[in-house]
Design a protein around this motif. Structure first.
Motif, PDB file in Angstrom:
ATOM      1  N   GLN A  78       3.502  11.275   3.123  1.00 35.24           N
ATOM      2  CA  GLN A  78       2.714  11.404   1.964  1.00 35.24           C
ATOM      3  C   GLN A  78       3.376  11.162   0.786  1.00 35.24           C
ATOM      4  O   GLN A  78       2.788  10.731  -0.238  1.00 35.24           O
ATOM      5  N   HIS A  79       4.964  11.665   0.963  1.00 40.91           N
ATOM      6  CA  HIS A  79       5.386  11.299  -0.357  1.00 40.91           C
ATOM      7  C   HIS A  79       5.713   9.934  -0.620  1.00 40.91           C
ATOM      8  O   HIS A  79       5.583   9.321  -1.944  1.00 40.91           O
ATOM      9  N   LEU A  80       6.050   9.115   0.341  1.00 40.59           N
ATOM     10  CA  LEU A  80       6.029   7.575   0.039  1.00 40.59           C
ATOM     11  C   LEU A  80       4.829   6.987  -0.340  1.00 40.59           C
ATOM     12  O   LEU A  80       4.888   6.158  -1.095  1.00 40.59           O
ATOM     13  N   ALA A  81       3.831   7.415   0.335  1.00 38.30           N
ATOM     14  CA  ALA A  81       2.300   6.762  -0.263  1.00 38.30           C
ATOM     15  C   ALA A  81       2.318   7.282  -1.436  1.00 38.30           C
ATOM     16  O   ALA A  81       1.562   6.401  -2.369  1.00 38.30           O
ATOM     17  N   HIS A  82       2.218   8.515  -2.080  1.00 38.05           N
ATOM     18  CA  HIS A  82       1.759   9.041  -3.037  1.00 38.05           C
ATOM     19  C   HIS A  82       2.421   9.658  -4.255  1.00 38.05           C
ATOM     20  O   HIS A  82       2.031   9.650  -5.330  1.00 38.05           O
ATOM     21  N   ALA A  83       3.742   9.805  -3.803  1.00 39.43           N
ATOM     22  CA  ALA A  83       4.716  10.592  -4.869  1.00 39.43           C
ATOM     23  C   ALA A  83       5.395   9.321  -5.561  1.00 39.43           C
ATOM     24  O   ALA A  83       5.956   9.546  -6.692  1.00 39.43           O
ATOM     25  N   ILE A  84       5.627   8.244  -4.828  1.00 35.36           N
ATOM     26  CA  ILE A  84       6.519   7.146  -5.593  1.00 35.36           C
ATOM     27  C   ILE A  84       5.471   5.862  -5.751  1.00 35.36           C
ATOM     28  O   ILE A  84       4.553   5.394  -4.731  1.00 35.36           O
ATOM     29  N   ASP A  85       5.552   5.327  -7.117  1.00 33.93           N
ATOM     30  CA  ASP A  85       4.579   4.102  -7.491  1.00 33.93           C
ATOM     31  C   ASP A  85       5.247   2.831  -7.070  1.00 33.93           C
ATOM     32  O   ASP A  85       4.600   2.145  -6.654  1.00 33.93           O
ATOM     33  N   SER A  86       6.722   2.981  -7.312  1.00 36.12           N
ATOM     34  CA  SER A  86       7.138   1.643  -6.853  1.00 36.12           C
ATOM     35  C   SER A  86       8.632   2.062  -6.536  1.00 36.12           C
ATOM     36  O   SER A  86       9.283   2.888  -7.105  1.00 36.12           O
ATOM     37  N   GLY A 101      15.638   1.816  -8.547  1.00 35.44           N
ATOM     38  CA  GLY A 101      14.762   2.508  -9.466  1.00 35.44           C
ATOM     39  C   GLY A 101      13.845   2.986  -8.598  1.00 35.44           C
ATOM     40  O   GLY A 101      12.918   2.466  -7.613  1.00 35.44           O
ATOM     41  N   LEU A 102      13.410   4.376  -8.761  1.00 36.35           N
ATOM     42  CA  LEU A 102      12.270   4.883  -8.226  1.00 36.35           C
ATOM     43  C   LEU A 102      11.162   5.336  -9.420  1.00 36.35           C
ATOM     44  O   LEU A 102      11.505   6.383  -9.958  1.00 36.35           O
ATOM     45  N   ARG A 103      10.072   4.744  -9.522  1.00 38.65           N
ATOM     46  CA  ARG A 103       9.005   5.194 -10.248  1.00 38.65           C
ATOM     47  C   ARG A 103       8.113   6.274  -9.769  1.00 38.65           C
ATOM     48  O   ARG A 103       7.411   5.975  -8.756  1.00 38.65           O
ATOM     49  N   LEU A 104       8.085   7.407 -10.169  1.00 37.90           N
ATOM     50  CA  LEU A 104       7.409   8.408  -9.700  1.00 37.90           C
ATOM     51  C   LEU A 104       6.072   8.319 -10.174  1.00 37.90           C
ATOM     52  O   LEU A 104       5.613   7.938 -11.372  1.00 37.90           O
ATOM     53  N   ALA A 105       5.037   8.712  -9.252  1.00 30.61           N
ATOM     54  CA  ALA A 105       3.598   8.658  -9.638  1.00 30.61           C
ATOM     55  C   ALA A 105       3.209   9.783 -10.652  1.00 30.61           C
ATOM     56  O   ALA A 105       3.987  10.618 -10.811  1.00 30.61           O
ATOM     57  N   ASP A 106       2.216   9.324 -11.426  1.00 28.11           N
ATOM     58  CA  ASP A 106       1.707  10.379 -12.231  1.00 28.11           C
ATOM     59  C   ASP A 106       1.461  11.723 -11.724  1.00 28.11           C
ATOM     60  O   ASP A 106       0.937  11.615 -10.580  1.00 28.11           O
ATOM     61  N   GLY A 107       2.063  12.855 -12.280  1.00 23.73           N
ATOM     62  CA  GLY A 107       1.649  14.024 -11.490  1.00 23.73           C
ATOM     63  C   GLY A 107       2.727  14.530 -10.716  1.00 23.73           C
ATOM     64  O   GLY A 107       2.791  15.643 -10.394  1.00 23.73           O
ATOM     65  N   THR A 108       3.705  13.368 -10.436  1.00 23.44           N
ATOM     66  CA  THR A 108       4.989  13.828  -9.575  1.00 23.44           C
ATOM     67  C   THR A 108       5.854  14.232 -10.702  1.00 23.44           C
ATOM     68  O   THR A 108       6.411  13.280 -11.369  1.00 23.44           O
ATOM     69  N   HIS A 109       6.671  15.542 -10.632  1.00 18.80           N
ATOM     70  CA  HIS A 109       7.569  15.964 -11.732  1.00 18.80           C
ATOM     71  C   HIS A 109       9.039  15.900 -11.145  1.00 18.80           C
ATOM     72  O   HIS A 109       9.807  15.926 -11.936  1.00 18.80           O
ATOM     73  N   ASP A 110       9.062  15.972  -9.922  1.00 15.33           N
ATOM     74  CA  ASP A 110      10.480  16.372  -9.110  1.00 15.33           C
ATOM     75  C   ASP A 110      10.656  15.124  -8.272  1.00 15.33           C
ATOM     76  O   ASP A 110       9.651  14.726  -7.517  1.00 15.33           O
ATOM     77  N   VAL A 111      12.046  14.647  -8.187  1.00 16.06           N
ATOM     78  CA  VAL A 111      12.319  13.612  -7.057  1.00 16.06           C
ATOM     79  C   VAL A 111      12.181  14.229  -5.587  1.00 16.06           C
ATOM     80  O   VAL A 111      12.590  15.245  -5.389  1.00 16.06           O
ATOM     81  N   PRO A 112      11.277  13.455  -4.799  1.00 11.03           N
ATOM     82  CA  PRO A 112      11.302  13.756  -3.510  1.00 11.03           C
ATOM     83  C   PRO A 112      12.515  13.498  -2.838  1.00 11.03           C
ATOM     84  O   PRO A 112      12.998  12.356  -2.512  1.00 11.03           O
ATOM     85  N   ALA A 113      13.175  14.567  -2.541  1.00  2.00           N
ATOM     86  CA  ALA A 113      14.402  14.423  -1.719  1.00  2.00           C
ATOM     87  C   ALA A 113      14.438  13.918  -0.522  1.00  2.00           C
ATOM     88  O   ALA A 113      15.459  12.865  -0.064  1.00  2.00           O
ATOM     89  N   ASP A 114      13.155  14.017   0.098  1.00  4.63           N
ATOM     90  CA  ASP A 114      13.120  13.021   1.560  1.00  4.63           C
ATOM     91  C   ASP A 114      13.154  11.561   1.393  1.00  4.63           C
ATOM     92  O   ASP A 114      13.541  10.906   2.384  1.00  4.63           O
ATOM     93  N   ILE A 115      12.506  11.300   0.297  1.00  6.79           N
ATOM     94  CA  ILE A 115      12.441   9.910  -0.024  1.00  6.79           C
ATOM     95  C   ILE A 115      13.953   9.286  -0.253  1.00  6.79           C
ATOM     96  O   ILE A 115      14.272   8.245   0.183  1.00  6.79           O
ATOM     97  N   VAL A 116      14.542   9.853  -1.036  1.00 11.61           N
ATOM     98  CA  VAL A 116      16.051   9.772  -1.315  1.00 11.61           C
ATOM     99  C   VAL A 116      16.871   9.478   0.066  1.00 11.61           C
ATOM    100  O   VAL A 116      17.620   8.446   0.210  1.00 11.61           O
ATOM    101  N   GLU A 117      16.468  10.294   1.006  1.00 10.55           N
ATOM    102  CA  GLU A 117      17.386  10.339   2.023  1.00 10.55           C
ATOM    103  C   GLU A 117      16.833   9.296   3.117  1.00 10.55           C
ATOM    104  O   GLU A 117      17.818   8.788   3.553  1.00 10.55           O
TER     105      GLU A 117
END
Length: 243
Positions: free
Chosen positions: A46-54, A81-97
């Protein structure tokens, strides 16, 4: 925009890195599916699909383009670079990992978001690193994730320091964790900072317990523990100031 890869308005050059380290715009964008080849939890999907734009490769730091020599632990360092999607305010720690665990290189993540500020919006960025901490013999290292404060994207910079790729990695990690390019004894400083955080939380609880104490014995016990914790904190902070 120049010919360097960008994450929002952030590029290797805006970060203050040498042009020789910059990834060309045409080669910078990485498909998100590249990091979904292993089984993922529903939350991470879910985070990879919707919390990260690019996801964008901004820079690659190697001996050949930084002037440092090859170290023993870290062969190269990626700036991603991780471009967060609009509405995502915090870095998804699981995507970094997820991304970091797939590379042996050190990775400095530059996260970019659009945030509200004084009645309008602005682009902000922060740095994130995932660092292995020393392990006992026979044990796997423990990975800790660190995130700097969010600041205006145009103010985010990185400084190259050290004489080897290992020292350069420590230098970059120190900038993210402590806001300084001083890379000496970094793991020791990280452990000490963690102990200080724990002690401060303990002191807050002990102060509350002292105030709630209903008998003199309870107050004396809480006071003794509080005094010991404060002495430990003072000692650790003094050690830090002497670094």
């Amino acid at each position: 925009m120049t010919g360097e890869a960008h994450c929002g308005s952030v590029s290797a050059l805006t970060l203050g890195l040498p042009r020789s380290c910059a990834i060309p715009e045409a080669k910078g964008t990485l498909p998100k599916g590249l990091f979904a080849r292993t089984p993922l939890s529903a939350k991470t999907k879910q985070h990879l699909a919707h919390a990260i734009d690019s996801i964008t490769m901004l820079a690659l730091l190697r001996p050949a383009n930084t002037g440092v020599t090859l170290g023993k632990r870290v062969p190269e360092i990626l700036v991603m670079g991780l471009r967060l999607a609009d509405g995502t305010h915090d870095v998804p720690a699981d995507i970094v990992e997820l991304i970091d665990a797939q590379r042996k290189s050190g990775i400095v993540f530059v996260c970019v978001r659009t945030a509200e500020f004084e009645g309008t919006t602005r682009e902000e960025s922060c740095f994130v690193i995932r660092r292995p901490m020393s392990a006992r013999a026979g044990h796997a290292p423990t990975f800790l994730q660190f995130c700097s404060d969010w600041i205006p994207a145009g103010e985010a910079t990185l400084e190259i320091g050290g004489t080897t790729t290992d020292e350069l990695w420590d230098c970059l990690c120190s900038q993210v964790i402590f806001g300084t390019a001083d890379y000496m004894d970094l793991d020791v400083r990280i452990v000490r900072a963690g102990e200080i955080t724990v002690l401060r939380a303990q002191i807050a609880k002990l102060e509350a317990a002292h105030q709630r104490a209903k008998t003199q014995d309870q107050r004396n016990e809480a006071h003794a523990k509080l005094r010991k914790a404060r002495q430990q904190l003072e000692s650790l902070e003094q050690m830090g100031s002497n670094d």
